[in-house]
Design a protein around this motif. Sequence first.
Motif, PDB file in Angstrom:
ATOM      1  N   LEU A  17       0.705  -1.189   0.037  1.00 61.56           N
ATOM      2  CA  LEU A  17       0.024   0.134  -0.012  1.00 61.56           C
ATOM      3  C   LEU A  17       1.033   1.276   0.097  1.00 61.56           C
ATOM      4  N   GLY A  18       1.961   1.187   0.937  1.00 61.90           N
ATOM      5  CA  GLY A  18       2.951   2.492   0.909  1.00 61.90           C
ATOM      6  C   GLY A  18       3.341   2.801  -0.367  1.00 61.90           C
ATOM      7  N   ALA A  19       3.994   1.935  -1.123  1.00 61.77           N
ATOM      8  CA  ALA A  19       4.398   2.135  -2.548  1.00 61.77           C
ATOM      9  C   ALA A  19       3.305   2.544  -3.540  1.00 61.77           C
ATOM     10  N   LEU A  20       2.208   2.007  -3.170  1.00 61.22           N
ATOM     11  CA  LEU A  20       1.044   2.436  -4.355  1.00 61.22           C
ATOM     12  C   LEU A  20       0.832   3.837  -3.995  1.00 61.22           C
ATOM     13  N   LEU A  21       0.629   4.295  -3.000  1.00 60.94           N
ATOM     14  CA  LEU A  21       0.283   5.684  -2.446  1.00 60.94           C
ATOM     15  C   LEU A  21       1.320   6.481  -2.822  1.00 60.94           C
TER      16      LEU A  21
ATOM     17  N   ARG B  11       3.138   9.540   5.700  1.00 64.01           N
ATOM     18  CA  ARG B  11       3.807   9.150   4.640  1.00 64.01           C
ATOM     19  C   ARG B  11       3.318   9.867   3.370  1.00 64.01           C
ATOM     20  N   THR B  12       1.954  10.092   3.190  1.00 63.81           N
ATOM     21  CA  THR B  12       1.506  10.666   1.994  1.00 63.81           C
ATOM     22  C   THR B  12       1.836  12.018   2.194  1.00 63.81           C
ATOM     23  N   GLU B  13       1.924  12.610   3.419  1.00 64.19           N
ATOM     24  CA  GLU B  13       2.174  14.052   3.560  1.00 64.19           C
ATOM     25  C   GLU B  13       3.609  14.224   2.971  1.00 64.19           C
ATOM     26  N   ARG B  14       4.423  13.545   3.439  1.00 67.69           N
ATOM     27  CA  ARG B  14       5.701  13.548   3.149  1.00 67.69           C
ATOM     28  C   ARG B  14       6.073  13.316   1.468  1.00 67.69           C
ATOM     29  N   PHE B  15       5.294  12.401   0.857  1.00 65.19           N
ATOM     30  CA  PHE B  15       5.220  12.264  -0.412  1.00 65.19           C
ATOM     31  C   PHE B  15       4.650  13.690  -1.179  1.00 65.19           C
ATOM     32  N   ALA B  16       3.710  14.210  -0.698  1.00 67.20           N
ATOM     33  CA  ALA B  16       3.047  15.546  -1.204  1.00 67.20           C
ATOM     34  C   ALA B  16       4.034  16.518  -1.216  1.00 67.20           C
ATOM     35  N   ARG B  17       4.562  16.617  -0.162  1.00 67.78           N
ATOM     36  CA  ARG B  17       5.149  17.888   0.096  1.00 67.78           C
ATOM     37  C   ARG B  17       6.622  17.817  -0.940  1.00 67.78           C
ATOM     38  N   ALA B  18       7.130  16.508  -1.082  1.00 65.39           N
ATOM     39  CA  ALA B  18       8.222  16.301  -1.957  1.00 65.39           C
ATOM     40  C   ALA B  18       7.638  16.507  -3.468  1.00 65.39           C
TER      41      ALA B  18
ATOM     42  N   GLY C 156     -14.538   1.778   9.645  1.00 65.38           N
ATOM     43  CA  GLY C 156     -14.824   0.415  10.311  1.00 65.38           C
ATOM     44  C   GLY C 156     -13.616  -0.141  11.082  1.00 65.38           C
ATOM     45  N   GLY C 157     -13.301   0.081  11.984  1.00 65.55           N
ATOM     46  CA  GLY C 157     -12.163  -0.235  12.891  1.00 65.55           C
ATOM     47  C   GLY C 157     -10.802   0.249  12.757  1.00 65.55           C
ATOM     48  N   PHE C 158     -10.447   0.894  12.012  1.00 65.96           N
ATOM     49  CA  PHE C 158      -9.152   1.597  12.010  1.00 65.96           C
ATOM     50  C   PHE C 158      -9.398   3.018  11.154  1.00 65.96           C
ATOM     51  N   THR C 159      -8.344   3.842  11.415  1.00 71.90           N
ATOM     52  CA  THR C 159      -8.452   5.070  11.074  1.00 71.90           C
ATOM     53  C   THR C 159      -7.715   5.579   9.962  1.00 71.90           C
ATOM     54  N   ALA C 160      -8.175   6.546   9.313  1.00 70.93           N
ATOM     55  CA  ALA C 160      -7.522   7.494   8.023  1.00 70.93           C
ATOM     56  C   ALA C 160      -7.759   8.648   8.377  1.00 70.93           C
ATOM     57  N   ARG C 161      -6.862   9.731   7.852  1.00 70.69           N
ATOM     58  CA  ARG C 161      -6.851  11.177   7.869  1.00 70.69           C
ATOM     59  C   ARG C 161      -7.405  11.809   6.918  1.00 70.69           C
ATOM     60  N   ILE C 162      -8.192  12.765   7.000  1.00 69.93           N
ATOM     61  CA  ILE C 162      -8.600  13.707   5.797  1.00 69.93           C
ATOM     62  C   ILE C 162      -7.299  14.559   5.717  1.00 69.93           C
ATOM     63  N   GLN C 163      -6.907  14.825   4.274  1.00 68.52           N
ATOM     64  CA  GLN C 163      -5.659  15.704   3.808  1.00 68.52           C
ATOM     65  C   GLN C 163      -6.325  16.485   2.777  1.00 68.52           C
ATOM     66  N   VAL C 164      -5.951  17.738   2.915  1.00 74.60           N
ATOM     67  CA  VAL C 164      -6.447  18.660   1.892  1.00 74.60           C
ATOM     68  C   VAL C 164      -4.996  19.078   1.191  1.00 74.60           C
ATOM     69  N   LEU C 165      -4.809  18.955  -0.158  1.00 74.23           N
ATOM     70  CA  LEU C 165      -3.519  19.226  -0.731  1.00 74.23           C
ATOM     71  C   LEU C 165      -3.954  20.289  -1.751  1.00 74.23           C
ATOM     72  N   ARG C 166      -2.831  20.939  -2.128  1.00 74.98           N
ATOM     73  CA  ARG C 166      -3.092  22.271  -3.189  1.00 74.98           C
ATOM     74  C   ARG C 166      -1.631  22.203  -3.949  1.00 74.98           C
ATOM     75  N   ARG C 167      -1.710  22.396  -5.302  1.00 73.71           N
ATOM     76  CA  ARG C 167      -0.827  22.955  -6.022  1.00 73.71           C
ATOM     77  C   ARG C 167      -0.650  24.249  -6.129  1.00 73.71           C
ATOM     78  N   PRO C 168       0.287  24.896  -5.582  1.00 74.81           N
ATOM     79  CA  PRO C 168       0.624  26.215  -5.753  1.00 74.81           C
ATOM     80  C   PRO C 168       0.432  26.720  -7.147  1.00 74.81           C
ATOM     81  N   GLY C 169      -0.155  27.904  -7.317  1.00 77.22           N
ATOM     82  CA  GLY C 169      -0.145  28.358  -8.735  1.00 77.22           C
ATOM     83  C   GLY C 169      -1.351  29.432  -8.906  1.00 77.22           C
TER      84      GLY C 169
END
Length: 264
Positions: free
Chosen positions: A199-203, A229-236, A250-263
């Motif tokens: 999963l990490g490699a896919l994301l 991990r995805t925050e680190r990938f996104a900033r890079a 459903g028993g585990f957590t995920a986090r909402i992220q709002v990403l933007r491309r500057p411009g």
Amino acid sequence: RIASALAAPRTVALLRTRVRGVPRVRLAWTSGGHHRALAWATARALVARTSAIVNDPRAAPLRVEVAPEARGTLVIVPEVRPDPRFAYRVRDVPAASHPTIAAALARLGGVRPDDVVWDPFVGSGLELVERARLGPFRRLCGSDLDPRALAAARENLAAAGISNAELLLDHACRAHPPGVTLILTNPPMGRRVARDGSLGALLEQFVRHAATVLVPGGRWVWLSPLDRRTERFARAAGLTVEAGPHVDIGGFTARIQVLRRPGA
């Protein structure tokens, strides 16, 4: 005694925290059965004691469970009914978004009339439906590797009255719809889909690819199962990242992220 307990100020105050307006309740007997004579007598006694509660045996949002002999505890239970707001969900696929989550992601993404919206893991299509319901857009596009998901998305979009969405059989890391201003998606979650540790490699691959698909000034809202991990990938990849709340999926957590491309 039952009517007196229902009309008590503490009971009324509690009921008002569960609904808007005047609370409507339905009696349910812990011993089973209808007990119609007792129900009618209790309803009349309740009317005589207070107007702050309404007995509604057909459509009350709250059920009051009580013993016919008026012993023990009053138990107040919210009635759970299908929400007509989400009646368009006529088909589902494993690991697809819940409509309330799709609606929340769409609202965080906001509305621009020139929006080209892409859901790269479209699943049953709920994010596209919810974005379309919010306001005008230029294009809706969804892609998925599973033909069954595309079929479900097609049916849900049609049930919502949306006929102009484009659905593509394609990999999220290869699809490249032109001019994307908004990415809305709920990607595969580790415990449900990617059980082989990939999963990490896919994301990481997807974040790098999606950053090139998103136009300058574009935004991207999703649930990340590996948010650090995805925050680190996104900033890079040159994106800005705003961390939202964690969500129980459903028993585990995920986090909402709002990403933007500057411009622009």
